[in-house]
Write a protein that holds these residues in place. Structure first.
Motif: not given
Length: 333
Positions: A119-127
């Protein structure tokens, strides 16, 4: 080659709806088979179930001690982790201590299985980074050994000193030549062996003593004990490896592998277990390893973690119990 046998049943109501077939072996350190189901000589790819063999040269060579690795890092070297912060933060710090970075890994990146991290990756638009790869601890171990040997950075090449050392340890512990190799999901070579050979290797780990004169035996004991001491690092929350090791309170180390492979090291009985479900179903490999551990008297069949995989309820979308995942009659003893 012998035929696989029924190991796990899927019940809906009062009827068997599906069957999972496979092979399983319980073995002593010298290679003697205590009990087998199906064909013990079937040749398989152990996938991630045998990471402790791949980590053996890391410890035996002195590389682990030279780098000051802790038991947590040794557990991660044997892990297929969820990519939670308890996993990725430790691997990232390990790389920093080596003077290396995420780009030095060769395992590739994928989304973590841990829902919070995902969720952290998805919500931060990170990879996702390579430390999120479930095999990143193993690869950090490869890099540690690479540095110790003064070898080149492409540690996954089959003729690289790291892989040469792993193959030598593999053949010694299984008691047989490698039956070929293929590329695993993390891009490392995966050596094919008979199920009997893999069980023999697990029995070596099970019987290894921390105070042995043989450095290979001491290394095996350290890796086994690290896995048993840190089940949360070997897999993660919600995983059978972690839950079942917690249920056994450090008495046994177990490890899953892709395509329904499972192994166990049982020190108090000096026994190793290896199994393979032929259709690759994880639900069946988890139920079968639990059944065999119950059979050996090291896993409580009534423990809550056991009941999640053994005789486990199958529920529909409303939460109604529609069936159960059961071992075949007689498998638990």
């Amino acid at each position: 080659m012998g035929e696989p046998v029924k190991l796990t049943e899927i019940w809906r109501g009062d009827r068997i709806e599906s069957l999972h077939l496979g092979h399983a072996v319980i073995c002593e350190p010298g290679g003697e088979i205590v009990k087998a189901w199906g064909d013990p000589e079937v040749v398989i790819y152990p996938r991630s179930s045998a990471k402790m063999i791949q980590a053996l040269p890391l410890v035996e060579s002195g590389a682990a001690d030279a780098a000051g690795l802790t038991s947590e890092q040794l557990a991660l070297a044997c892990a297929s982790h969820n990519g939670a912060h308890i996993h990725t933060d430790r691997v990232a710090h390990w790389l920093t201590d080596l003077g290396l970075a995420d780009d030095d890994l060769r395992c590739g990146a994928h989304m973590p299985a841990d829902p919070v991290a995902a969720k952290e990756i998805t919500c931060s638009d990170a990879k996702p980074r390579q430390v999120h790869n479930n095999c990143s601890g193993k690869h950090a171990g490869f890099l540690t050994l690479t540095r110790h040997l003064g070898a080149g950075p492409e540690y996954l090449e089959i003729d690289h000193p790291v892989q040469v050392a792993i193959r030598a340890a593999w053949e010694d512990l299984t008691g047989e030549p490698v039956r070929g190799w293929a590329i695993d999901g993390c891009s490392a070579p995966n050596f094919a062996s008979s199920l009997h050979g893999i069980a023999r290797a697990m029995a070596f780990f099970a019987g290894a003593r921390a105070d042995a004169d043989n450095p290979r035996e001491r290394a095996a004991a350290r890796l086994r004990d690290a896995m048993a001491a840190h089940p949360e690092l070997v897999a993660g929350e919600g995983r059978a490896c972690t839950g079942l090791m917690r249920a056994m309170e450090g008495r046994v180390a177990i490890k899953t592998g892709a395509e329904a492979v499972f192994v166990a090291m049982v020190p108090e009985k000096r026994l190793g277990i290896a199994l393979k479900i032929t259709d690759g179903a994880t639900r069946a490999s988890e139920a079968t390893i639990a059944a065999l551990l119950v059979r050996l008297g090291v896993l409580d069949p009534d423990h809550e973690e056991t009941k999640k995989v053994l005789n486990a309820p199958i529920r529909n979308w409303r939460g109604t119990v529609t069936g159960h995942i059961r071992p075949v009659q007689g498998l638990t003893g």
